[in-house]
Every structure is written in structure tokens, then in C-alpha cells.
Design a protein around this motif. Structure first.
Motif, PDB file in Angstrom:
ATOM      1  N   GLY A  26     -17.066   9.355   5.204  1.00 31.73           N
ATOM      2  CA  GLY A  26     -17.493  10.430   6.100  1.00 31.73           C
ATOM      3  C   GLY A  26     -16.577  11.637   6.079  1.00 31.73           C
ATOM      4  O   GLY A  26     -16.732  12.549   6.901  1.00 31.73           O
ATOM      5  N   LEU A  27     -15.629  11.666   5.148  1.00 30.67           N
ATOM      6  CA  LEU A  27     -14.743  12.821   5.015  1.00 30.67           C
ATOM      7  C   LEU A  27     -15.442  13.913   4.205  1.00 30.67           C
ATOM      8  O   LEU A  27     -16.085  13.630   3.190  1.00 30.67           O
ATOM      9  N   LEU A  28     -15.327  15.145   4.658  1.00 29.54           N
ATOM     10  CA  LEU A  28     -15.876  16.265   3.905  1.00 29.54           C
ATOM     11  C   LEU A  28     -14.978  16.502   2.698  1.00 29.54           C
ATOM     12  O   LEU A  28     -13.844  16.978   2.828  1.00 29.54           O
ATOM     13  N   THR A  29     -15.475  16.132   1.521  1.00 30.87           N
ATOM     14  CA  THR A  29     -14.653  16.121   0.310  1.00 30.87           C
ATOM     15  C   THR A  29     -15.189  17.109  -0.713  1.00 30.87           C
ATOM     16  O   THR A  29     -16.389  17.157  -0.980  1.00 30.87           O
ATOM     17  N   VAL A  30     -14.283  17.888  -1.282  1.00 26.89           N
ATOM     18  CA  VAL A  30     -14.631  18.868  -2.311  1.00 26.89           C
ATOM     19  C   VAL A  30     -13.880  18.498  -3.582  1.00 26.89           C
ATOM     20  O   VAL A  30     -12.650  18.551  -3.625  1.00 26.89           O
ATOM     21  N   HIS A  31     -14.621  18.109  -4.626  1.00 28.63           N
ATOM     22  CA  HIS A  31     -13.991  17.675  -5.871  1.00 28.63           C
ATOM     23  C   HIS A  31     -14.076  18.783  -6.917  1.00 28.63           C
ATOM     24  O   HIS A  31     -15.123  19.410  -7.092  1.00 28.63           O
ATOM     25  N   HIS A  32     -12.957  19.013  -7.621  1.00 28.69           N
ATOM     26  CA  HIS A  32     -12.912  20.011  -8.690  1.00 28.69           C
ATOM     27  C   HIS A  32     -12.254  19.418  -9.925  1.00 28.69           C
ATOM     28  O   HIS A  32     -11.239  18.726  -9.835  1.00 28.69           O
ATOM     29  N   ALA A  33     -12.834  19.722 -11.095  1.00 34.78           N
ATOM     30  CA  ALA A  33     -12.243  19.339 -12.372  1.00 34.78           C
ATOM     31  C   ALA A  33     -11.839  20.579 -13.158  1.00 34.78           C
ATOM     32  O   ALA A  33     -11.540  20.502 -14.348  1.00 34.78           O
ATOM     33  N   ASP A  34     -11.836  21.723 -12.488  1.00 35.31           N
ATOM     34  CA  ASP A  34     -11.502  22.991 -13.123  1.00 35.31           C
ATOM     35  C   ASP A  34     -10.598  23.774 -12.185  1.00 35.31           C
ATOM     36  O   ASP A  34     -11.017  24.160 -11.088  1.00 35.31           O
ATOM     37  N   PRO A  35      -9.348  24.035 -12.592  1.00 37.93           N
ATOM     38  CA  PRO A  35      -8.427  24.744 -11.697  1.00 37.93           C
ATOM     39  C   PRO A  35      -8.865  26.163 -11.363  1.00 37.93           C
ATOM     40  O   PRO A  35      -8.535  26.689 -10.303  1.00 37.93           O
ATOM     41  N   ILE A  36      -9.630  26.790 -12.265  1.00 39.62           N
ATOM     42  CA  ILE A  36     -10.112  28.142 -11.986  1.00 39.62           C
ATOM     43  C   ILE A  36     -11.129  28.114 -10.850  1.00 39.62           C
ATOM     44  O   ILE A  36     -11.076  28.937  -9.919  1.00 39.62           O
ATOM     45  N   LEU A  37     -12.060  27.159 -10.893  1.00 38.73           N
ATOM     46  CA  LEU A  37     -13.035  27.027  -9.808  1.00 38.73           C
ATOM     47  C   LEU A  37     -12.336  26.621  -8.511  1.00 38.73           C
ATOM     48  O   LEU A  37     -12.720  27.058  -7.419  1.00 38.73           O
ATOM     49  N   MET A  38     -11.309  25.783  -8.628  1.00 38.83           N
ATOM     50  CA  MET A  38     -10.544  25.392  -7.445  1.00 38.83           C
ATOM     51  C   MET A  38      -9.868  26.610  -6.839  1.00 38.83           C
ATOM     52  O   MET A  38      -9.848  26.783  -5.614  1.00 38.83           O
ATOM     53  N   MET A  39      -9.317  27.470  -7.671  1.00 42.85           N
ATOM     54  CA  MET A  39      -8.672  28.682  -7.185  1.00 42.85           C
ATOM     55  C   MET A  39      -9.687  29.574  -6.467  1.00 42.85           C
ATOM     56  O   MET A  39      -9.394  30.159  -5.415  1.00 42.85           O
ATOM     57  N   ALA A  40     -10.890  29.658  -7.034  1.00 40.44           N
ATOM     58  CA  ALA A  40     -11.925  30.481  -6.416  1.00 40.44           C
ATOM     59  C   ALA A  40     -12.369  29.919  -5.077  1.00 40.44           C
ATOM     60  O   ALA A  40     -12.844  30.654  -4.209  1.00 40.44           O
ATOM     61  N   ASN A  41     -12.206  28.614  -4.919  1.00 43.59           N
ATOM     62  CA  ASN A  41     -12.654  27.950  -3.696  1.00 43.59           C
ATOM     63  C   ASN A  41     -11.613  27.983  -2.578  1.00 43.59           C
ATOM     64  O   ASN A  41     -11.851  27.463  -1.490  1.00 43.59           O
ATOM     65  N   LEU A  42     -10.470  28.606  -2.844  1.00 43.25           N
ATOM     66  CA  LEU A  42      -9.413  28.638  -1.840  1.00 43.25           C
ATOM     67  C   LEU A  42      -9.812  29.421  -0.591  1.00 43.25           C
ATOM     68  O   LEU A  42      -9.215  29.234   0.470  1.00 43.25           O
ATOM     69  N   SER A  43     -10.813  30.272  -0.727  1.00 39.77           N
ATOM     70  CA  SER A  43     -11.258  31.037   0.442  1.00 39.77           C
ATOM     71  C   SER A  43     -11.826  30.122   1.520  1.00 39.77           C
ATOM     72  O   SER A  43     -11.932  30.514   2.689  1.00 39.77           O
ATOM     73  N   ALA A  44     -12.202  28.884   1.124  1.00 47.24           N
ATOM     74  CA  ALA A  44     -12.766  27.930   2.085  1.00 47.24           C
ATOM     75  C   ALA A  44     -11.699  27.071   2.751  1.00 47.24           C
ATOM     76  O   ALA A  44     -12.001  26.275   3.640  1.00 47.24           O
ATOM     77  N   VAL A  45     -10.432  27.238   2.347  1.00 51.41           N
ATOM     78  CA  VAL A  45      -9.354  26.417   2.889  1.00 51.41           C
ATOM     79  C   VAL A  45      -8.975  26.893   4.282  1.00 51.41           C
ATOM     80  O   VAL A  45      -8.845  28.094   4.545  1.00 51.41           O
ATOM     81  N   ARG A  46      -8.798  25.931   5.176  1.00 51.07           N
ATOM     82  CA  ARG A  46      -8.379  26.224   6.544  1.00 51.07           C
ATOM     83  C   ARG A  46      -7.105  25.430   6.867  1.00 51.07           C
ATOM     84  O   ARG A  46      -6.841  24.403   6.235  1.00 51.07           O
TER      85      ARG A  46
END
Length: 283
Positions: free
Chosen positions: A158-178
Motif C-alpha cells: 500500500g506504499l505509493l511507489t515510483v520505480h525508475h530505471a533511468d536516472p534522467i527520468l528520475m531527475m525529471a521526476n524530482l518535481s514530485a518529491v516532497r
């Protein structure tokens, strides 16, 4: 911590002379009982004081204390102790020898890994994951396989989990970090600059970073908020990789079980999700 595990784990931070002493002990642990500090120093071409200082740097009172500790570990079939093996007489003996040898090596690597991850550290990591608003999981290559499975298991809880296998996409997703979010970063050697950059940027967003690497000095582990470390050593590279995978999986399984047991709501959600999946498979 077993003495040979301690020596291996600290080898990368040693001087050239200390590494020479460390390598001899690791390769000849079963012979150390026959060496006095002077004999060991003469065999390695170093001073007797270097041997004594090496022992004290590892936390022992002196060389006799180190020798006794290593001897005890070897007597218990501890890490680094060679297992006497007879020459195989037939193919069946080769099969059995390889099977038993791999089993013993895996058990030893998993035991070393357990000793390197104390209870307080693991419980703190379980707390970070359990209390996170979102858990980001990232890993490349072989590390990505473990990252993907671990992310799936966290989702089942039940944990909201975001999986990435690409550091570039992970970097782009940092805007969602709280603040309070957690990043679990898988990297066997922890030296990829891209992953360290993602880790630092994640922390800049007030998130917490958990690194999962070998028990070596590496940038990713050094800057993480918490770390899980893996021990796996074997002269044969293909066997060493198997030991790493086995020890890593064992540690991840234990973290997952702790997450299930420490939060009844997580465990309840796991059963609900497993039931839903089973219903889908049965339909």
C-alpha cells in the motif's frame, strides 16, 4: 563483526603496507596461527610495528588478539576459512562438490551481510520507508532487476511507489518529491556519477536517501542518509556475482518482512492486494 569481514570491509581505506598485511591474512587465514608478529613482518617485508599498528587500528589490543580472533573464526568455519576438499573421482563428485561449495559460500556471504547491517540501522530504514509519503526506487542494469521487484513488493503493502530505471527520468521526476519522501537507490559499486547526482538533488528537495551497495567506500553510500551494505567475496568473478545477488535478496526479503510485521495496516493491505491478484488470475 567477524575479523576477516572487518578486514575486507576496511581494506579500501588502508595504506599500501596495511593492504599488504590485510591481503596476506585474508588469503592465509588458516596459517596465521603459525606466524608470530615478527615472522609475519619478515614474510611481508614490513616492520613488526606495522603489524602491531595494523592490529590495533582494527580494534584489537595487539597482534596476538587479532591472531586468536582469526583462528577462532577459522575453527568455526568462518569467513575466509578454506574448506578442505578431496579431488573428485567421478563426475558425480564434481557435481556434489560444486553444489555444496556454492551453498556454503552463499550461507557465509549472507551471514557476513547480516553482521554488517545492525538491527538499529535496519529498523531506522524500515521506519523511513514505512513513514514516507512516496517511495522512489531506482537502479540500473542488474541493480534495476532488484529495484523493480522491491518496488513491486512495496506497492503490495500500500506504499505509493515510483520505480525508475533511468536516472534522467528520475531527475525529471524530482518535481514530485516532497519533504519526508524516500529514495531507495540500488548500485552495487555506488560509483556512477549520475546516481550520486540524483541522490544529492533528492536530498535538496528534503527527501531521504537510502543506498544499497557493496560494503565498500563509495560516493553514493557516503552521502546517503542511511545505507544497507552487501558482503560477497570469491576468487571466481561469476561466483562472487552470485553471492552478491543471493545476499542482496536475503537482505531485501528481511526488510520486506519487517515492513509487514511492524505495521498491521501494511500487512492488512498486503493480504487485500494478494487476494485481488489471485481473483484476477482465477478469472
Amino acid at each position: 563483526m567477524p575479523p576477516l569481514v572487518k578486514i575486507r570491509s576496511e581494506r579500501d581505506q588502508m595504506s599500501a603496507i596495511e593492504r599488504r598485511i590485510a591481503d596476506f591474512i585474508l588469503d592465509n587465514a588458516h596459517l596465521l596461527r603459525d606466524y608470530s608478529s615478527q615472522q609475519l613482518a619478515s614474510a611481508l617485508g614490513v616492520s613488526q610495528s606495522s603489524v602491531v599498528k595494523f592490529s590495533q587500528k582494527l580494534g584489537f589490543k595487539g597482534y596476538p588478539d587479532l591472531k586468536y580472533s582469526v583462528g577462532t573464526a577459522v575453527a568455526r568455519n568462518g569467513d575466509g576459512a578454506p574448506v578442505p576438499q578431496q579431488e573428485p573421482a567421478a563426475d558425480a563428485d564434481v557435481f556434489t562438490r560444486l553444489q555444496d561449495g556454492l551453498r556454503r559460500s552463499k550461507a557465509a556471504a549472507e551471514e557476513e551481510t547480516r553482521s554488517l547491517n545492525p538491527r538499529a540501522n535496519i529498523e531506522a530504514i524500515v521506519g523511513l520507508i514505512d513513514q514516507a509519503g512516496k517511495v522512489f526506487v531506482c537502479g540500473l542494469g542488474d541493480d534495476g532487476l532488484f529495484a523493480r521487484e522491491f518496488a513491486m513488493r512495496l506497492s503490495l503493502l500500500g506504499l505509493l511507489t515510483v520505480h525508475h530505471a533511468d536516472p534522467i527520468l528520475m531527475m525529471a521526476n524530482l518535481s514530485a518529491v516532497r519533504p519526508g519522501d524516500t529514495l531507495v537507490m540500488f548500485s552495487e559499486f555506488g560509483k556512477l556519477p549520475q546516481l550520486s547526482q540524483v541522490s544529492r538533488q533528492f536530498q535538496a528537495c528534503e527527501g531521504k536517501v537510502i543506498s544499497i551497495t557493496r560494503h565498500t567506500a563509495n560516493p553514493l553510500r557516503a552521502h546517503a542518509d542511511a545505507a544497507l551494505v552487501i558482503s560477497a567475496h570469491d576468487p571466481a568473478p561469476h561466483v562472487e556475482q552470485l553471492l552478491y545477488r543471493s545476499s542482496l535478496q536475503s537482505l531485501l526479503d528481511f526488510v520486506f518482512v519487517l515492513l509487514c510485521q511492524s505495521n498491521p495496516d501494511r500487512y492488512r493491505q498486503l493480504n487485500i492486494n494478494l487476494e485481488r491478484i489471485q481473483q484476477m488470475l482465477d478469472s
